[in-house]
Structures are given as structure tokens and as C-alpha cells.
Design a protein around this motif. Structure first.
Motif, short mmCIF file in Angstrom:
data_model
loop_
_atom_site.label_atom_id
_atom_site.label_comp_id
_atom_site.label_asym_id
_atom_site.label_seq_id
_atom_site.Cartn_x
_atom_site.Cartn_y
_atom_site.Cartn_z
N ASP A 157 0.83 -1.20 0.00
CA ASP A 157 0.00 0.00 0.00
C ASP A 157 0.87 1.25 0.00
O ASP A 157 2.04 1.24 0.41
CB ASP A 157 -0.94 0.00 1.21
CG ASP A 157 -1.98 -1.09 1.12
OD1 ASP A 157 -2.44 -1.36 -0.01
OD2 ASP A 157 -2.33 -1.69 2.16
N VAL B 206 -2.35 4.95 2.32
CA VAL B 206 -3.46 4.87 1.37
C VAL B 206 -3.54 3.46 0.82
O VAL B 206 -2.54 2.92 0.32
CB VAL B 206 -3.31 5.87 0.21
CG1 VAL B 206 -4.51 5.77 -0.74
CG2 VAL B 206 -3.16 7.29 0.73
N GLU C 61 -5.97 1.23 -1.87
CA GLU C 61 -7.04 1.23 -2.85
C GLU C 61 -7.42 -0.21 -3.18
O GLU C 61 -6.54 -1.04 -3.41
CB GLU C 61 -6.61 1.97 -4.12
CG GLU C 61 -6.25 3.44 -3.86
CD GLU C 61 -5.94 4.21 -5.14
OE1 GLU C 61 -6.10 3.62 -6.23
OE2 GLU C 61 -5.53 5.38 -5.04
N VAL D 86 -11.34 3.26 -0.99
CA VAL D 86 -10.06 3.91 -0.68
C VAL D 86 -10.02 4.10 0.83
O VAL D 86 -10.91 4.73 1.41
CB VAL D 86 -9.90 5.26 -1.41
CG1 VAL D 86 -8.60 5.93 -0.98
CG2 VAL D 86 -9.94 5.06 -2.92
N THR E 170 -7.72 5.44 4.08
CA THR E 170 -6.61 6.33 4.38
C THR E 170 -6.41 6.47 5.88
O THR E 170 -7.37 6.44 6.65
CB THR E 170 -6.85 7.74 3.79
OG1 THR E 170 -8.02 8.31 4.40
CG2 THR E 170 -7.06 7.67 2.29
N MET F 37 -12.12 5.59 -9.10
CA MET F 37 -11.18 5.42 -8.00
C MET F 37 -10.47 6.72 -7.68
O MET F 37 -10.20 7.04 -6.51
CB MET F 37 -10.17 4.32 -8.34
CG MET F 37 -10.74 2.91 -8.34
SD MET F 37 -11.31 2.38 -6.71
CE MET F 37 -9.76 2.29 -5.81
N ARG G 273 -10.49 8.56 -4.08
CA ARG G 273 -9.23 8.93 -3.42
C ARG G 273 -9.23 10.40 -3.03
O ARG G 273 -8.83 10.76 -1.91
CB ARG G 273 -8.07 8.62 -4.37
CG ARG G 273 -6.69 8.98 -3.81
CD ARG G 273 -5.64 8.81 -4.89
NE ARG G 273 -4.33 9.25 -4.44
CZ ARG G 273 -3.37 8.44 -4.05
NH1 ARG G 273 -3.56 7.13 -4.06
NH2 ARG G 273 -2.20 8.92 -3.67
N GLU G 274 -9.67 11.25 -3.93
CA GLU G 274 -9.71 12.69 -3.64
C GLU G 274 -10.62 12.98 -2.45
O GLU G 274 -10.30 13.80 -1.58
CB GLU G 274 -10.19 13.44 -4.87
CG GLU G 274 -10.20 14.95 -4.70
CD GLU G 274 -10.61 15.68 -5.97
OE1 GLU G 274 -10.77 16.91 -5.92
OE2 GLU G 274 -10.80 15.01 -7.00
N LEU H 205 -8.93 11.78 0.92
CA LEU H 205 -7.77 12.56 1.34
C LEU H 205 -8.10 14.02 1.61
O LEU H 205 -7.20 14.78 2.02
CB LEU H 205 -6.67 12.47 0.28
CG LEU H 205 -6.00 11.09 0.14
CD1 LEU H 205 -5.07 11.08 -1.07
CD2 LEU H 205 -5.23 10.74 1.41
#
Length: 423
Positions: free
Chosen positions: A346, A355, A357, A374, A376, A409, A413-414, A417
Motif C-alpha cells: 500500500d 493509502v 485502494e 479507498v 486512508t 477510484m 481517493r480525492e 484525502l
């Protein structure tokens, strides 16, 4: 809740919270629709399982194998007869003898509360390890059905108590009816008619009653229209007991007496003798507020759930190509279990954020469902974690409505985070 986040961890409803519904069919079901990973610290696992039980409707026991033998911690062998004493009298007896309810007493009590019919395939476990159970196959002449009862103790007034009697979210689990009420003595009772499998690939029905008293005594009664929870043919259209009969059994004083005799652990000390780690509270804006602000253009929110919670929320969105479930869980205090959550492959960002995924099939059996996520974990002592999930369906247990989730994805992710989760 609709999803779980640890592919390789143990059953997220092992222990007192067992399965939960649960947990209730696979999803408030016994194999657990948990949103969170069970870490190494027992205290952390219990906290996360409580959260999983809110929308998962988790069952507090699991029946497996021939005849529906119950698998619970501390199952053991028999002893003396059933206790029919009042809760107060039983509590005094338990304090005087320091003897938890026996396996034989559990079976004797269950038999005495069933209506007229044949009873077979009996199994039971005593209360020496903090929970006790009894399970039988009951036949009223219309076909045999498994009936099981378990008792344990929860922290009075705690999250466990509230969540054990909360009706599950229908996005997480399919059911026909659910009612949660407060009784005259302050106890909470949930009655639910649901299914063993959330996608209903087999028409095994699961009906259940969960009672939690002000003292923290927890009684769970479950029944199926088959002689075992799973991998057994359906023997009748519905389970053998009516909801009224389930209520009568669950509220019987004898179970409170049994629960009063169990070892008490009000501080939630882990089994290994350690102390429960202090978990900092989640502070930040409501999850739904941040999530809806971060959704990309072109998707319409058709429904949502989460209210003002700063820990969990989900939306069902539609971009014109079909509906898609998107959920977010926000946690703190997860730094000490980072090794269980993330592997060597990862990603670690420049600031130390971990992170992970994942793209995998949906675990609840909905036809063609895929699950993208995702996960985090921010660096620092607070162990701030954000998990974002998306499905190509309205719920994990329903059939796919599109080929892929509505969010990519990169978009997941955005969202995960974004700094706003903890500000």
C-alpha cells in the motif's frame, strides 16, 4: 451498515456481539456487514463492532452445522436445572453462589417457554465465559425450525445496548418488518422479520427478538424456517414462532435471571487482561455535509443517511447511468492497528499518510455487484482514518444497477484525502 473493510480479518461479530442479525441475515446477518476493520486490540475491536451493529442489525449468535449447533464463546456442558426466579432473586443467588447459569438450565428454560410441539437436536452452553446459549429444532407439526436463545451482559446505557435494539437500515439489509419499542420497565425490545441471506438466493427466513434491560442484560431469540441457519433446506413457509411468541420468550424473567448470574465486566477490560485504549473522539463537520460537497458534478443525490453524524454517512447517487451507493466512515484512534489495515504494497504519501485502494466483488452476493474503496490513515497520535466506498448498486445486497460505481477510484481517493474531514 452496508460494507466491511477487512478482507482477511476474523468474523467481525465474534465474541459477545457475535454476529449481530448483525448484527440478522448476512447483513445486520451473521457473517457481518461491518464497516470497519477489527484490529489487534480487543477494546478497539469491540468499539468498531458496536458501530457495525448500528445499521447492520447484527445477530448476537451464529448457528452452524448439522442441527444448528450454536457457536459462541465459552460454550460448555450441562449442570443443574432451569432458573425460573425473578431477576432480583437470581441476582442475589448469583452473588451468593458465584455460579453462572448452566447449559442444562438454559435448555430447560427454553423448552419450558416453547408452545406445544416436538423438540429435538438440542445444544447449549453455560455462562462461565460471559455468555450462555441454548438452541433446539422445534416442530409444531408443520415442519421443524431452528430456535436459539443467548444471554449476555452489556454496559448499561452504553452504545452496545442502544445498537442491539436499533432497526437496521434497509440499504444495509433486506427485511419485511422491524419494530423497536421501549417497555414499561425501561427495557428496549426489537422484533424483526428478515432473511438469512440479504440477496435472498435461498429463501431462508430469520426472525428475531432482542431485549436489553436497564441493567444491561441482553437476551437474543432467533428462529429460522429451516432446521439450521445455513446449508439446510427450507422446511416450512415461515419460522415456527409468531412475533408475539418471540416477544414472550425474549421477555421471560428467567433469561434476566440467567444474565444476572453471568460474570460482570462493566469496564470492558479486554480478555487478555490489558486496558482498553483511550480513543479520541471524532471532531469535525457532519459526514454528509462534507461528502455531498465533495461529490463530482453530474451526479444527483437521490437519497442519503447519516444525519449529523461525524462518523458515518452514505448517499445513493445517479449520474444518469444508474444508481450507486457511496459511503464514508471517519474514525480516530487507529494508529496502533495500522499494521492490520495496510500492507507493504500500500502507498505511503510524503506526509506519512497511508493509502490503500481496493477493487473487489461485492461481498453480500448481489448479482454483478462490485465494491471499490479507498482507505486512508493520517499520521499522528490521533490515528485519523477515512474510508470511502462505492458500489455499482443501491445496496450491497441488491443486484447491480450499472457496470461500475458512479465515482471513479481517483474521485474516491480525492474524497478520502480531503482535509475537511477533521477540521
Amino acid at each position: 451498515m452496508p460494507v466491511r473493510h477487512d478482507e482477511d480479518s476474523a468474523d467481525p461479530f465474534e465474541g459477545r456481539l457475535g454476529a449481530a442479525l448483525r448484527q440478522a441475515g448476512d447483513g445486520f446477518a451473521t457473517d457481518g456487514a461491518a464497516l470497519v476493520t477489527a484490529g489487534q486490540a480487543r477494546g478497539r475491536r469491540l468499539r468498531l463492532r458496536r458501530r457495525a451493529a448500528v445499521l447492520g442489525g447484527a445477530a448476537s449468535l451464529t448457528l452452524v452445522g448439522v442441527g444448528g449447533a450454536l457457536v459462541l464463546p465459552g460454550s460448555g456442558g450441562g449442570g443443574d436445572g432451569a432458573s425460573g426466579a425473578s431477576p432480583a432473586a437470581s441476582a442475589q443467588r448469583a452473588a451468593a453462589t458465584d455460579a453462572p447459569v448452566t447449559a442444562e438450565a438454559m435448555l430447560t428454560t427454553l423448552r419450558s417457554l416453547l408452545p406445544e410441539g416436538d423438540v429435538s437436536q438440542e445444544r447449549s452452553g453455560d455462562g462461565s465465559q460471559g455468555s450462555a446459549f441454548a438452541t433446539v429444532v422445534f416442530d409444531d407439526g408443520q415442519g421443524g425450525g431452528a430456535v436459539a436463545v443467548s444471554v449476555d451482559r452489556l454496559q448499561p446505557g452504553g452504545d452496545d445496548a442502544d445498537q442491539m435494539t436499533a432497526c437496521p437500515d434497509k440499504t444495509a439489509v433486506a427485511y419485511d418488518s422491524c419494530d423497536s419499542t421501549e417497555l414499561g420497565d425501561g427495557s428496549a425490545l426489537m422484533l424483526m422479520q428478515g432473511y438469512e441471506y440479504p440477496d435472498r438466493r435461498v429463501d431462508t427466513k430469520l426472525w428475531r427478538a432482542d431485549l436489553v434491560t436497564p441493567e444491561g442484560y441482553h437476551v437474543s431469540v432467533n428462529e429460522w424456517n429451516a432446521e439450521a441457519e445455513k446449508d439446510a433446506p427450507v422446511t416450512r413457509p415461515e419460522p415456527p414462532l409468531t412475533l408475539a411468541q418471540l416477544r414472550t420468550i425474549a421477555t421471560a424473567d428467567a433469561w434476566r435471571a440467567a444474565a444476572a448470574s453471568l460474570p460482570e465486566n462493566p469496564k470492558g477490560v479486554p480478555d487478555d487482561g490489558g486496558t482498553r485504549p483511550e480513543v479520541p473522539p471524532v471532531t469535525g463537520p457532519p459526514v454528509l455535509q462534507v461528502l455531498t460537497d465533495l461529490l463530482p458534478d453530474g451526479v444527483e443525490v437521490v437519497s442519503q443517511e447519516g444525519g449529523d453524524s461525524v462518523e458515518y454517512g452514505y448517499v445513493i447517487v445517479d449520474d444518469g447511468d444508474g444508481r450507486s451507493l457511496v459511503s464514508v466512515q471517519v474514525q480516530t484512534g487507529m494508529a496502533d492497528v495500522a499494521g492490520d489495515l495496510f500492507g507493504p504494497d500500500d502507498e505511503t504519501l510524503g506526509d506519512g499518510t497511508r493509502v490503500a485502494e481496493r477493487q473487489r466483488p461485492g461481498e453480500k452476493g448481489g448479482a454483478g455487484v462490485v465494491w471499490w474503496s479507498v482507505d486512508t490513515l493520517r499520521p499522528g497520535p490521533n490515528g485519523e482514518r477515512v474510508i470511502v466506498d462505492a458500489f455499482n448498486s443501491e445496496a450491497q445486497h441488491t443486484a447491480a444497477t450499472r457496470e461500475e460505481p458512479a465515482l471513479t477510484m481517483a474521485q474516491l481517493r480525492e474524497i478520502a484525502l480531503d482535509p475537511r474531514w477533521f477540521n
